[in-house]
Write an enzyme that holds these catalytic residues in place. Structure first.
Site, mmCIF file in Angstrom:
data_model
loop_
_atom_site.group_PDB
_atom_site.id
_atom_site.type_symbol
_atom_site.label_atom_id
_atom_site.label_comp_id
_atom_site.label_asym_id
_atom_site.label_seq_id
_atom_site.Cartn_x
_atom_site.Cartn_y
_atom_site.Cartn_z
ATOM 1 N N GLY A 14 0.824 -1.205 0.000
ATOM 2 C CA GLY A 14 0.000 0.000 0.000
ATOM 3 C C GLY A 14 0.856 1.250 0.000
ATOM 4 O O GLY A 14 0.546 2.250 0.642
ATOM 5 N N ARG A 17 0.862 5.813 -1.952
ATOM 6 C CA ARG A 17 0.469 7.147 -1.482
ATOM 7 C C ARG A 17 0.316 7.136 0.037
ATOM 8 O O ARG A 17 0.414 6.091 0.681
ATOM 9 C CB ARG A 17 -0.853 7.581 -2.124
ATOM 10 N N TYR A 155 -14.119 -2.644 8.526
ATOM 11 C CA TYR A 155 -12.793 -2.056 8.757
ATOM 12 C C TYR A 155 -12.366 -2.238 10.224
ATOM 13 O O TYR A 155 -11.232 -2.620 10.515
ATOM 14 C CB TYR A 155 -12.846 -0.574 8.386
ATOM 15 N N LYS A 159 -9.144 -4.329 11.534
ATOM 16 C CA LYS A 159 -8.071 -3.675 12.290
ATOM 17 C C LYS A 159 -7.914 -4.275 13.687
ATOM 18 O O LYS A 159 -6.801 -4.362 14.213
ATOM 19 C CB LYS A 159 -8.339 -2.167 12.369
ATOM 20 N N ILE A 188 -5.203 10.688 10.355
ATOM 21 C CA ILE A 188 -4.035 11.090 9.568
ATOM 22 C C ILE A 188 -4.535 11.728 8.280
ATOM 23 O O ILE A 188 -5.406 11.180 7.602
ATOM 24 C CB ILE A 188 -3.134 9.884 9.238
#
Length: 254
Positions: A14, A17, A155, A159, A188
């Site tokens: 990943g 970017r 998600y 995680k 972020i």
């Protein structure tokens, strides 16, 4: 700062970017030779070009991390080019946010497969090289969403799963001098969070201002905040840290 990373082979997934790119650049600055992995090779090439422009060594790979055959081929090629895999940063991830009653099977499977299965496949391949060397560093990417987040059942589950995965690998691989840890970023400023803002009908700066107001340090994070922690965890200065989840969120975990 971390001379032990010089000429080590690092794989960052990943890495086209955002956080992944920052991690790849940071490890390259420490002298690591970086396999830059993303779904599309042309996207990974942008990171590779940036590393090379700064005098580093890197190679781009277009790989679906949920494809075991493709992951194995990528690891083997990176090892041929640069030497045995010594560092793995599992960062590849996607979001398919929705409330539970609206979430499709595909939304669930694609997120779980990318984050959890992808990290499993990459770690399984990388550890073979690390066990032979009796040296290795694996850093998985969790999230504060592991603690629960509305509209992110898939998600959050992925995680949270990565935290258990991290602790288990630390137990299994520790006897081979392999450290396994996880970072759990908070808010972020990346393309992913900007896309989230737009889905909510907000301008990205609006979302950032709101997020910063809830963070004790009163700012949102940037990709380098995560990359710096990852570089430390991959160094010998962190050689007695394993099986830990480091929350990087500008304040205590709730």
């Amino acid at each position: 700062m971390y001379p032990e990373l010089k000429d080590r082979t690092a794989v960052v997934t990943g890495a086209a970017r955002g956080i992944g790119r920052a991690e790849a650049l940071r490890l390259a600055q420490e002298g690591a030779q970086v396999a830059v992995v993303d779904l599309r090779q042309q996207d990974a090439e942008e990171t590779v070009n940036q590393i090379r422009s700064q005098g580093g060594q890197a190679e781009a790979y277009g790989v679906n991390v949920a494809d075991g055959t493709a992951v194995k081929a990528m690891m083997e090629d990176a090892a041929r080019q640069f030497g045995p895999i010594a560092v793995l940063v599992n960062n590849a991830g996607i979001t398919r946010d929705n409330l539970l009653f609206k979430m499709s099977d595909e939304d669930w499977d694609s997120v779980i497969n990318t984050h959890l299965k992808g990290s499993f496949l990459c770690a399984r391949e990388a550890q073979r090289y690390m066990v032979d060397q009796k040296w290795g560093k694996i850093v998985n990417t969790s999230s504060t969403s592991a603690l629960g987040n509305r509209g992110q059942a898939n998600y959050s589950a992925a995680k949270a799963g990565l935290q258990g995965f991290t602790r288990t690998l630390a137990i299994e691989l520790g006897p081979f001098n392999i450290n396994v840890n996880a970072v759990a970023p908070g808010f972020i400023d990346t393309d992913m969070t900007r896309d989230t803002a737009r889905r909510l009908g907000l301008e990205p700066d609006q979302l950032k201002i709101g997020a910063a107001s809830r963070i004790p340090l009163r700012r949102v994070g940037v990709p380098d905040d995560i990359a710096n922690v990852v570089a430390f965890l991959c160094s010998e200065q962190a050689s007695f840290i394993s099986g830990q989840v480091i929350y990087v969120r500008g304040g205590p975990a709730e």
